[in-house]
Design an enzyme around this catalytic site. Structure first.
Site, PDB file in Angstrom:
ATOM      1  CE  LYS A  19      -3.955  -2.181   2.275  1.00 47.11           C
ATOM      2  NZ  LYS A  19      -5.034  -1.970   3.273  1.00 47.11           N
ATOM      3  NE  ARG A  35      -2.239  -5.707   7.085  1.00 52.76           N
ATOM      4  CZ  ARG A  35      -3.303  -6.425   6.722  1.00 52.76           C
ATOM      5  NH1 ARG A  35      -3.728  -7.424   7.463  1.00 52.76           N
ATOM      6  NH2 ARG A  35      -3.933  -6.127   5.598  1.00 52.76           N
ATOM      7  CG  PHE A  59     -13.423   1.373   6.798  1.00 53.23           C
ATOM      8  CD1 PHE A  59     -12.947   0.745   5.658  1.00 53.23           C
ATOM      9  CD2 PHE A  59     -14.064   0.596   7.756  1.00 53.23           C
ATOM     10  CE1 PHE A  59     -13.099  -0.624   5.465  1.00 53.23           C
ATOM     11  CE2 PHE A  59     -14.227  -0.781   7.575  1.00 53.23           C
ATOM     12  CZ  PHE A  59     -13.740  -1.392   6.418  1.00 53.23           C
ATOM     13  CB  THR A 106      -7.128  -5.931   9.586  1.00 53.65           C
ATOM     14  OG1 THR A 106      -7.514  -7.093   8.851  1.00 53.65           O
ATOM     15  CG2 THR A 106      -7.486  -4.684   8.795  1.00 53.65           C
ATOM     16  CG  HIS A 137      -5.451  -6.194  -0.029  1.00 54.28           C
ATOM     17  ND1 HIS A 137      -6.595  -6.268   0.719  1.00 54.28           N
ATOM     18  CD2 HIS A 137      -5.662  -6.980  -1.122  1.00 54.28           C
ATOM     19  CE1 HIS A 137      -7.466  -7.060   0.098  1.00 54.28           C
ATOM     20  NE2 HIS A 137      -6.923  -7.490  -1.027  1.00 54.28           N
ATOM     21  CG  ASN A 147      -3.742  -2.363   6.641  1.00 55.05           C
ATOM     22  OD1 ASN A 147      -3.618  -1.941   5.496  1.00 55.05           O
ATOM     23  ND2 ASN A 147      -4.687  -3.220   6.989  1.00 55.05           N
ATOM     24  CE1 TYR A 156      -9.322  -3.118   0.040  1.00 54.72           C
ATOM     25  CE2 TYR A 156      -8.443  -1.217  -1.137  1.00 54.72           C
ATOM     26  CZ  TYR A 156      -8.248  -2.330  -0.319  1.00 54.72           C
ATOM     27  OH  TYR A 156      -6.982  -2.646   0.135  1.00 54.72           O
ATOM     28  CD  GLU A 185      -8.793  -8.926  -3.681  1.00 54.70           C
ATOM     29  OE1 GLU A 185      -7.656  -9.270  -3.278  1.00 54.70           O
ATOM     30  OE2 GLU A 185      -9.706  -8.580  -2.913  1.00 54.70           O
TER      31      GLU A 185
HETATM   32  P1  CMP Z   1      -7.303  -4.666   3.526  1.00 55.98           P
HETATM   33  O1  CMP Z   1      -6.730  -5.998   3.775  1.00 55.98           O
HETATM   34  O2  CMP Z   1      -6.751  -3.868   2.410  1.00 55.98           O
HETATM   35  O3  CMP Z   1      -8.893  -4.810   3.311  1.00 55.98           O
HETATM   36  C1  CMP Z   1      -9.797  -3.758   3.603  1.00 55.98           C
HETATM   37  C2  CMP Z   1      -9.141  -2.613   4.274  1.00 55.98           C
HETATM   38  O4  CMP Z   1     -10.013  -1.709   4.935  1.00 55.98           O
HETATM   39  C3  CMP Z   1      -8.261  -3.123   5.395  1.00 55.98           C
HETATM   40  O5  CMP Z   1      -7.142  -3.799   4.865  1.00 55.98           O
HETATM   41  C4  CMP Z   1      -7.963  -1.865   6.162  1.00 55.98           C
HETATM   42  O6  CMP Z   1      -6.844  -1.159   5.681  1.00 55.98           O
HETATM   43  C5  CMP Z   1      -9.210  -1.043   5.906  1.00 55.98           C
HETATM   44  N1  CMP Z   1      -9.958  -0.909   7.138  1.00 55.98           N
HETATM   45  C6  CMP Z   1     -10.539  -1.885   7.845  1.00 55.98           C
HETATM   46  N2  CMP Z   1     -11.123  -1.375   8.954  1.00 55.98           N
HETATM   47  C7  CMP Z   1     -10.885  -0.044   8.928  1.00 55.98           C
HETATM   48  C8  CMP Z   1     -11.207   1.016   9.790  1.00 55.98           C
HETATM   49  N3  CMP Z   1     -11.911   0.822  10.911  1.00 55.98           N
HETATM   50  N4  CMP Z   1     -10.805   2.254   9.440  1.00 55.98           N
HETATM   51  C9  CMP Z   1     -10.091   2.451   8.303  1.00 55.98           C
HETATM   52  N5  CMP Z   1      -9.754   1.465   7.434  1.00 55.98           N
HETATM   53  C10 CMP Z   1     -10.145   0.237   7.762  1.00 55.98           C
END
Ligand code: CMP
Length: 131
Positions: A3, A96, A51, A85, A109, A106, A43, A120
């Protein structure tokens, strides 16, 4: 995906090294900057989440590395390698834990199923770009 936060922090090389050492084979790889619209499409499953705006804004804020990885049990092994996550809950030694700052930013993905991995992967790569 690696990311935008991890790209900005200069962690592409460190993360790819961890991916290699964990035994994943790179099937496809690309360095690109996606638009907000493309992030919204990627997404889409999260579009009702509070979010979604923040997530798609962030994912289009700078370049990313997209990749297709291959391994036995790739989905679950990759999720183990990247950690929870929320990096605050990620185990020691995970990507992470080492490189992510928050649940939103984070670092990486990983697909959550073989079915979504195929969707994807095909979002980023044509058949000609997968080896
Ligand atoms: P990812 O694995 O990319 O899949 C969905 C993404 O949504 C997740 O990682 C996080 O980066 C993001 N995400 C999940 N929960 C939250 C949250 N509470 N606030 C902001 N981003 C979030």
């Amino acid at each position: 995906m690696i990311k935008p936060d991890a790209v900005r922090a200069g962690n592409i090389g460190n993360i790819l090294q961890m991916v290699n050492q964990a035994g994943f084979r790179i099937v496809a790889m690309k360095y690109l900057h996606i638009t907000k619209t493309q992030a919204e499409k990627f997404y889409e499953v999260h579009k009702e989440r509070p979010f979604y705006g923040e997530l798609t804004e962030f994912m289009s804020s700078g370049p990313i590395v997209a990749a297709i990885l291959e391994k036995d049990n790739a989905v679950s092994d990759f999720r183990k390698l990247i950690g929870a996550t929320n990096p605050a809950q990620a185990e020691e030694g995970t990507i992470r834990k080492l490189y992510a700052a928050s649940v939103g930013e984070n670092a990486v993905h990983g697909s959550d199923s073989d079915e979504n991995a195929a969707i994807e992967g095909n979002f980023f790569f044509s058949g000609l770009e997968q080896f």
